[in-house]
Design a protein around this motif. Structure first.
Motif, mmCIF file in Angstrom:
data_model
loop_
_atom_site.group_PDB
_atom_site.id
_atom_site.type_symbol
_atom_site.label_atom_id
_atom_site.label_comp_id
_atom_site.label_asym_id
_atom_site.label_seq_id
_atom_site.Cartn_x
_atom_site.Cartn_y
_atom_site.Cartn_z
ATOM 1 N N GLY A 266 0.817 -1.204 0.000
ATOM 2 C CA GLY A 266 0.000 0.000 0.000
ATOM 3 C C GLY A 266 0.852 1.255 0.000
ATOM 4 O O GLY A 266 1.984 1.261 0.512
ATOM 5 N N GLY A 267 0.319 2.325 -0.554
ATOM 6 C CA GLY A 267 1.082 3.556 -0.714
ATOM 7 C C GLY A 267 1.717 4.062 0.561
ATOM 8 O O GLY A 267 2.900 4.425 0.589
ATOM 9 N N ARG A 268 0.949 4.097 1.645
ATOM 10 C CA ARG A 268 1.480 4.660 2.895
ATOM 11 C C ARG A 268 2.480 3.736 3.570
ATOM 12 O O ARG A 268 3.133 4.129 4.536
ATOM 13 N N GLN A 350 -0.829 10.327 7.900
ATOM 14 C CA GLN A 350 -1.444 9.562 6.826
ATOM 15 C C GLN A 350 -1.457 8.071 7.143
ATOM 16 O O GLN A 350 -2.487 7.400 7.006
ATOM 17 N N CYS A 351 -0.312 7.550 7.583
ATOM 18 C CA CYS A 351 -0.196 6.110 7.789
ATOM 19 C C CYS A 351 -1.224 5.626 8.807
ATOM 20 O O CYS A 351 -1.872 4.590 8.605
ATOM 21 N N ASP A 352 -1.413 6.378 9.883
ATOM 22 C CA ASP A 352 -2.339 5.977 10.935
ATOM 23 C C ASP A 352 -3.788 6.272 10.559
ATOM 24 O O ASP A 352 -4.662 5.392 10.610
ATOM 25 N N MET A 353 -4.077 7.477 10.131
ATOM 26 C CA MET A 353 -5.471 7.880 9.927
ATOM 27 C C MET A 353 -6.066 7.278 8.661
ATOM 28 O O MET A 353 -7.270 7.019 8.596
ATOM 29 N N GLU A 354 -5.253 7.058 7.636
ATOM 30 C CA GLU A 354 -5.765 6.399 6.437
ATOM 31 C C GLU A 354 -5.912 4.900 6.674
ATOM 32 O O GLU A 354 -6.789 4.252 6.099
ATOM 33 N N SER A 355 -5.071 4.349 7.546
ATOM 34 C CA SER A 355 -5.146 2.919 7.837
ATOM 35 C C SER A 355 -6.305 2.592 8.766
ATOM 36 O O SER A 355 -7.096 1.678 8.500
ATOM 37 N N ASN A 356 -6.401 3.331 9.869
ATOM 38 C CA ASN A 356 -7.321 2.940 10.941
ATOM 39 C C ASN A 356 -8.482 3.901 11.135
ATOM 40 O O ASN A 356 -9.221 3.771 12.110
ATOM 41 N N GLY A 357 -8.668 4.809 10.208
ATOM 42 C CA GLY A 357 -9.858 5.653 10.235
ATOM 43 C C GLY A 357 -11.019 4.924 9.580
ATOM 44 O O GLY A 357 -11.519 5.317 8.522
ATOM 45 N N LYS A 358 -11.457 3.843 10.201
ATOM 46 C CA LYS A 358 -12.458 2.955 9.611
ATOM 47 C C LYS A 358 -13.619 2.743 10.584
ATOM 48 O O LYS A 358 -13.430 2.741 11.803
ATOM 49 N N GLN A 359 -14.814 2.547 10.034
ATOM 50 C CA GLN A 359 -15.997 2.298 10.868
ATOM 51 C C GLN A 359 -16.693 0.983 10.523
ATOM 52 O O GLN A 359 -17.783 0.709 11.009
ATOM 53 N N VAL A 360 -16.042 0.173 9.689
ATOM 54 C CA VAL A 360 -16.579 -1.131 9.300
ATOM 55 C C VAL A 360 -15.542 -2.198 9.636
ATOM 56 O O VAL A 360 -14.356 -2.027 9.346
ATOM 57 N N ASN A 487 -10.063 -5.293 14.507
ATOM 58 C CA ASN A 487 -10.692 -6.093 13.452
ATOM 59 C C ASN A 487 -11.173 -5.230 12.294
ATOM 60 O O ASN A 487 -12.288 -5.375 11.796
ATOM 61 N N ILE A 488 -10.305 -4.309 11.878
ATOM 62 C CA ILE A 488 -10.599 -3.482 10.708
ATOM 63 C C ILE A 488 -9.518 -3.710 9.658
ATOM 64 O O ILE A 488 -8.450 -4.252 9.956
ATOM 65 N N ASN A 489 -9.792 -3.294 8.444
ATOM 66 C CA ASN A 489 -8.844 -3.437 7.345
ATOM 67 C C ASN A 489 -7.969 -2.181 7.290
ATOM 68 O O ASN A 489 -8.415 -1.127 6.860
ATOM 69 N N SER A 490 -6.736 -2.322 7.713
ATOM 70 C CA SER A 490 -5.809 -1.181 7.750
ATOM 71 C C SER A 490 -5.122 -0.931 6.410
ATOM 72 O O SER A 490 -4.226 -0.089 6.341
ATOM 73 N N PHE A 491 -5.537 -1.627 5.361
ATOM 74 C CA PHE A 491 -4.774 -1.581 4.119
ATOM 75 C C PHE A 491 -5.548 -1.046 2.915
ATOM 76 O O PHE A 491 -5.016 -1.008 1.806
ATOM 77 N N ASP A 492 -6.805 -0.643 3.100
ATOM 78 C CA ASP A 492 -7.508 0.027 1.997
ATOM 79 C C ASP A 492 -7.763 1.473 2.395
ATOM 80 O O ASP A 492 -7.396 1.916 3.488
ATOM 81 N N GLN A 493 -8.367 2.245 1.512
ATOM 82 C CA GLN A 493 -8.608 3.662 1.765
ATOM 83 C C GLN A 493 -9.824 4.142 0.973
ATOM 84 O O GLN A 493 -9.753 5.097 0.227
ATOM 85 N N GLU A 494 -10.938 3.459 1.154
ATOM 86 C CA GLU A 494 -12.147 3.823 0.418
ATOM 87 C C GLU A 494 -12.621 5.233 0.752
ATOM 88 O O GLU A 494 -13.318 5.871 -0.039
ATOM 89 N N GLY A 495 -12.232 5.716 1.930
ATOM 90 C CA GLY A 495 -12.702 7.028 2.365
ATOM 91 C C GLY A 495 -12.228 8.192 1.514
ATOM 92 O O GLY A 495 -12.768 9.291 1.635
ATOM 93 N N VAL A 496 -11.232 7.977 0.661
ATOM 94 C CA VAL A 496 -10.747 9.085 -0.175
ATOM 95 C C VAL A 496 -11.482 9.151 -1.512
ATOM 96 O O VAL A 496 -11.282 10.099 -2.286
ATOM 97 N N GLN A 497 -12.320 8.156 -1.794
ATOM 98 C CA GLN A 497 -12.890 8.051 -3.140
ATOM 99 C C GLN A 497 -14.021 9.048 -3.405
ATOM 100 O O GLN A 497 -14.149 9.582 -4.501
ATOM 101 N N LEU A 498 -14.868 9.292 -2.409
ATOM 102 C CA LEU A 498 -16.025 10.163 -2.621
ATOM 103 C C LEU A 498 -15.591 11.563 -3.005
ATOM 104 O O LEU A 498 -16.134 12.174 -3.937
ATOM 105 N N GLY A 499 -14.606 12.093 -2.286
ATOM 106 C CA GLY A 499 -14.113 13.432 -2.606
ATOM 107 C C GLY A 499 -13.553 13.509 -4.017
ATOM 108 O O GLY A 499 -13.757 14.501 -4.728
#
Length: 537
Positions: A266-268, A350-360, A487-499
């Motif tokens: 992953g990028g980060r 970036q590494c922390d918030m893009e990895s673990n900024g997840k709600q699923v 128990n979250i996926n620390s390796f995707d970043q779907e949250g950047v797609q909507l913007g």
């Protein structure tokens, strides 16, 4: 063994919730005795980690160990290193692939954890070494037969923040006559500022994009190509690429050389792959880049220890979980007492918030527990004269992680008032740690410090390529281990797609030539454009 376990259902979580009702107080006169400070300490890969100023006691530490065992954190870490599919959401469309950034560093043994990925890393390293040798021997030169002295890395996100932070940290190790610059922001002033300060005729431009389609990077690439052409230079002789194999940028007609990155990194997490390797090895030298990888590999090995007091990244992860989930603290300050680490907090952000900024969860269900904190920070002692007021006396308690080094990089110092600048720097770091933890009551409420503000100290002898590689990997593993626990996926970043999608809709209206269907007259994008006085319709 089921490695994906819901955080909220674990027995250790329930025990920790009870313990958090009466956490260890750091403000009593006997709270920080010498024996506590000496025993709440662990070491790995050249770093000492001091955590007596965290609100933990033996019972909490024992239960955090139970949490690590119950969540199979070390097993998950080893599975990740061996190539298990960690980047996935069960039952839903996802990237569904391994996370093998550690394979880039697993090159110093005959039995790597993920042999194919490490073989690919070695292949890219060999190509990089040959490219650098050709530069050194004058086989690759500019059109006048001169050597290249500057490399400009064009990329964004993980293709910029990590490599930039590492270069900034290790500038004293640059080879004579070599430097690196970075262009990331699509703001044209960013590129203009960089290009105005370099000799384009002696510059290599390293364009970094896995897909070869990143809009900001492609825009900046075209801007740089135009600048090269305007200077009478052939861009194909000045530009190299780091991209996915077979991407639109994997084109020898457009680039002097192309190095590959892979989907399983992953990028980060890519700074120790060719994403960072090409520019860092150009500027620092190939051997110094290998030292960076050795430091990272040492941290990779440290992450395999079962005992949390012997596993530095796991210990950092669990203390962070204690503060986040059980003591209820929402943010984390990264405070390096080293000016060279100026950009390291931004990379960790970036590494922390893009990895673990997840709600699923990885099971595809909304989580019922807090996940990643808000991460921010700046170097000390500058921060002491800026935001530390809030750290000490604000209503928001902010856990802090201090990073320091016993010796400076340049070894240029002076004694003033019987102490060197480095001694003053370190004295300030230690004092801030104690002040946040212990506080100080006073009759005047405005001069009273409540204390009980948890923090830890990470300290090494000197900031070198080896220690920088170790520091980088320690934080990478801290972040991923927290993700495993939540128990979250620390390796995707779907949250950047909507913007991105909405930006493209707005750009379709600003474009000189309309290629897409125009937005409806009542679209909020149009209304916002008009309100911002960017478009009349």
């Amino acid at each position: 063994m089921d490695l994906f376990k819901d955080f909220g259902k674990m027995k250790a979580v329930q025990k920790l919730e009870q313990l958090a009702q009466t956490p260890y107080s750091l403000t009593d006169p006997t709270s920080l005795p010498p024996e506590r400070i000496a025993s709440y300490r662990t070491s790995a890969c050249g770093f000492d980690f001091l955590y007596s100023t965290q609100r933990v006691d033996k019972k909490v530490m024992q239960t955090l160990q139970e949490l690590a065992d119950e969540a199979c954190l070390v097993e998950q870490f080893k599975a990740m290193k061996s190539g298990a599919i960690m980047n996935k959401i069960i039952g839903h469309e996802s990237e569904d692939r391994p996370a093998l950034h550690t394979a880039c560093r697993d090159i110093f043994t005959q039995t790597p954890c993920a042999s194919q990925a490490t073989a690919e890393a070695k292949t890219q390293l060999a190509r990089l070494q040959k490219f650098l040798t050709d530069l050194d021997k004058g086989i690759i030169t500019n059109h006048q037969g001169q050597s290249f002295t500057t490399m400009v890395q064009v990329g964004i996100g993980g293709s910029d923040l990590g490599p930039r932070a590492l270069y900034q940290a290790l500038k004293p190790y640059c080879q004579h006559g070599r430097q690196a610059c970075f262009i990331a922001n699509v703001d044209p002033d960013d590129a203009a500022d960089v290009l105005s300060g370099i000799d384009l005729s002696r510059t290599l431009v390293n364009v970094v994009s896995k897909s070869g389609t990143t809009l900001e990077t492609l825009t900046n690439e075209q801007l740089v190509r135009s600048a090269l052409t305007a200077a009478g230079l052939n861009p194909a002789r000045h530009m190299i690429a780091v991209t996915g194999q077979g991407s639109p940028m994997d084109d020898p007609d457009q680039y002097l050389a192309a190095f590959h990155m892979y989907d399983y990194i992953g990028g980060r997490y890519s700074a120790t792959s060719m994403v960072g390797g090409v520019t860092l090895a150009f500027a620092l030298g190939y051997e110094n880049f290998l030292e960076l990888l050795r430091g990272g590999n040492a941290a990779d090995l440290a992450g395999e220890q079962e005992d949390i007091t012997q596993n530095l990244p796991l210990l950092m992860a669990l203390l962070g979980i204690w503060n986040r989930n059980f003591l209820g603290y929402n943010t984390l300050a990264i405070l390096p007492y080293s000016q060279a680490l100026l950009r390291f907090p931004a990379h960790l952000q970036q590494c922390d918030m893009e990895s673990n900024g997840k709600q699923v969860s990885r099971s595809g269900k909304p989580v019922s527990w807090k996940t990643g904190p808000i991460v921010w920070g700046e170097p000390g002692t500058n921060g002491q004269h800026a935001f530390y007021q809030l750290l000490h006396q604000g209503t928001e308690i902010v856990p802090a992680e201090f990073i320091g080094f016993r010796s400076s990089q340049y070894q240029q110092d002076i004694v003033v008032n019987n102490s060197t600048s480095q001694q003053k720097l370190l004295a300030n770091m230690l004092a801030q740690s104690l002040a946040l933890a212990a506080g100080r009551p006073a009759a005047n409420p405005n001069k009273s410090f409540s204390g009980n503000r948890p923090n830890s100290l990470l300290i090494a002898d000197q900031l070198t390529p080896y220690s920088m590689g170790a520091l980088l990997a320690l934080y990478e593993h801290k972040i991923t281990m927290q993700g495993f626990c939540w128990n979250i996926n620390s390796f995707d970043q779907e949250g950047v797609q909507l913007g991105k999608m909405l930006a493209n809709r707005i750009l379709s209206e600003l474009a000189e030539k309309k290629e897409n269907t125009q937005l409806p007259a009542d679209a909020p994008e149009l209304a916002l454009l008009k309100a911002a006085n960017l478009k009349n319709r």
